[in-house]
Design an enzyme around this catalytic site. Structure first.
Site, PDB file in Angstrom:
ATOM      1  N   MET B  15     -21.558  92.544  16.820  1.00 14.00           N
ATOM      2  CA  MET B  15     -20.406  91.667  16.571  1.00 14.00           C
ATOM      3  C   MET B  15     -19.108  92.471  16.724  1.00 14.00           C
ATOM      4  O   MET B  15     -18.442  92.776  15.753  1.00 14.00           O
ATOM      5  CB  MET B  15     -20.514  91.076  15.158  1.00 14.00           C
ATOM      6  CG  MET B  15     -21.825  90.315  14.956  1.00 14.00           C
ATOM      7  SD  MET B  15     -21.920  89.454  13.388  1.00 14.00           S
ATOM      8  CE  MET B  15     -22.108  90.808  12.245  1.00 14.00           C
ATOM      9  N   ASP B  16     -18.790  92.806  17.956  1.00 10.66           N
ATOM     10  CA  ASP B  16     -17.661  93.696  18.232  1.00 10.66           C
ATOM     11  C   ASP B  16     -16.393  92.891  18.511  1.00 10.66           C
ATOM     12  O   ASP B  16     -16.445  91.872  19.194  1.00 10.66           O
ATOM     13  CB  ASP B  16     -18.017  94.559  19.456  1.00 10.66           C
ATOM     14  CG  ASP B  16     -17.110  95.763  19.597  1.00 10.66           C
ATOM     15  OD1 ASP B  16     -17.250  96.480  20.609  1.00 10.66           O
ATOM     16  OD2 ASP B  16     -16.261  95.990  18.715  1.00 10.66           O
TER      17      ASP B  16
END
Lengths: 234, 265
Positions: B15-16
């Site tokens: 989840m960048d």
């Protein structure tokens, strides 16, 4: 009816990717011709080690593999790790080394740091047996020492660290640098079992099938890699 | 309509982009993580509707402890807050039948966060429609070392048990036990796999890293041998259903090749 819609959507996706591939191909030719200024000076300082993953069925095309290595050598890439799952490249090692001739040193495992000439190219050949099985071998090495020590000294349990594991991998001949960039030649962007311990922060780029490899695409991938900034989790 | 083709059983997400999202939207620092949490809930909902059985998300890596203490504390507090909310049986996770697991070196978390995580796992243990694994204080290399440690600890215990038994009987058994150490220290791949944090969950079919970054940053390196890697440029808080649909369409095009590779091993 739904099935028809699904087939239609996939057909649209196929057309879209065909168009994209054509654009990338044209772009690659432009890059190779030197017409695009931004690719003329390639910064290789960050690229200490390059890995190439090739789909095993495609790796039988040794002529293409050698051509790829020659391109990389001409670009100035010094240290390359060649990987395919089934070990096809390992079996073709002799032919590849003969063809590459005086361009390189061939080194494996614990001999890597014997290459004293930084200008010589080095080639490493690995396969899936150097991945998970390699970790199991290193684990056995660690375990034997741990059990020997525990048995003789009655001490509390030792806690392993990542450093222990790294040293164990070197001890069983499966150390090796972490590539900065990994180029995947195959139908799908998938690392196909490249050794986990060596891939922590490696940039992974899909280049498409080996048979449609393009010199310009390699330049583009290296150029893009040189612009990446990693914060290593901070 | 997507279900006309193969649907992935397990999708993993890095989840960048939470911090970049916050900067772009001129939000307070840390707010990006909160929006990111809602994006995760939304993705969970889509995956539930599509029939995906396992969802794994990289929430906090061991490397992330190197960030500024205020940010680390913010994320830990957010985790603790959300884990405590799960204890309420009216939480949406129960509606979707989600079993939550927190995966990683949980001893590195502060005590309140760890306790909240353990309670949330216990509370949702009976849910069986979809398994959501949230990786916190996780890294692949730590996971591997932990698994190797566990295997060695097991072997040590076995030998100590043998030795104890030998003390109560004859010397021969003790000698055999000591000689068995050489054989016994051989670790098989299956031994390591059994002790990985994600043991019991099928390997991911797709691994998505948002924000266009192309590295795995020490996430699921062991489990992604046949995994389709995707790097959409969208930031995590802006991840939409359309992005997910496109990724699954792409996966469906690659699936027969990946299946073939899996069967060859």
């Amino acid at each position: 009816m739904l099935r028809l819609v699904w087939l239609f959507i996939h057909l649209l996706a196929k057309i879209w990717y065909f168009v994209l591939t054509t654009i990338h191909t044209l772009n690659s030719y432009l890059i190779s011709s030197g017409l695009l200024n931004k690719y003329t000076a390639l910064d290789l300082t960050k690229l200490q080690h390059l890995a190439i993953v090739i789909e095993s069925q495609e790796a039988y095309d040794i002529v293409r593999v050698i051509k790829l290595l020659c391109w990389l050598s001409d670009i100035g890439v010094k240290h390359i790790c060649l990987y395919d799952m089934d070990g096809v490249l390992k079996k073709s090692k002799k032919i590849i080394l003969e063809e590459m001739g005086s361009r390189l040193w061939h080194l494996e495992g614990d001999k890597m740091d014997l290459c004293l000439d930084p200008n010589q190219m080095t080639l490493e050949f690995i396969s899936i047996s150097d991945g998970k099985e390699g970790i199991a071998k290193a684990a056995s090495f660690l375990c034997k020492r741990y059990l020997d020590v525990s048995a003789s000294e009655e001490q509390d349990k030792t806690t392993f660290t990542e450093e222990n594991m790294g040293k164990a991998l070197e001890a069983v001949g499966l150390g090796g640098p972490q590539p900065n960039l990994l180029l995947v030649y195959g139908p799908v962007r998938c690392h196909l079992g490249f050794p986990a311990w060596r891939m922590r922060y490696t940039e992974i780029v899909h280049m498409g099938p080996l048979k449609s490899m393009k010199h310009g695409a390699i330049i583009k991938a290296i150029h893009k890699f040189a612009m990446v900034h990693q914060n290593y989790g901070t | 309509m997507l279900a006309e083709g193969p649907i992935p059983v397990h999708i993993a997400f890095i989840m960048d982009g939470n911090r970049r999202f916050a900067r772009k939207q001129n939000l307070k620092e840390g707010a990006g993580h909160k929006v990111g949490f809602f994006a995760l809930l939304a993705v969970l909902k889509y995956c539930n509707e599509l029939g995906v059985k396992f969802l794994t998300a990289y929430a906090f890596s061991i490397d992330n402890f190197k960030r500024r203490p205020e940010e680390v504390q913010y994320v830990m507090s957010l985790l603790e807050e959300k884990a405590n909310e799960i204890l309420n049986e009216e939480h949406i996770l129960y509606q979707y039948g989600v079993r939550v697991r927190f995966i990683g070196n949980l001893k590195l978390l502060n005590e309140p966060t760890r306790i909240a995580a353990e309670k949330a796992m216990e509370a949702t243990a009976k849910n069986d429609k979809i398994v959501l694994s949230i990786c916190v204080a996780y890294s692949s290399t730590d996971e591997i070392v932990h698994a190797v440690q566990e295997v060695c600890n097991d072997k040590r215990s076995n030998i100590q048990t043998l030795a104890l038994a030998a003390d109560n009987t004859t010397n021969e058994i003790y000698v055999d036990a000591r000689e068995g150490i050489d054989r016994d220290s051989t670790i098989k791949l299956a031994d390591v796999e059994r002790h990985m944090y994600l043991a019991g969950i099928p390997d991911p079919d797709i691994l998505v890293r948002t924000s266009g970054e192309t590295r795995l940053s020490n996430f699921l390196l062991w489990q992604t041998t046949h995994c389709f890697l995707h790097s959409p440029s969208v930031l995590w808080p802006s991840f939409t259903l359309w992005t997910l649909i496109w990724i699954i369409l792409d996966y469906q095009r690659a699936q027969s090749y990946l299946d073939k590779k899996k069967k060859l091993i």
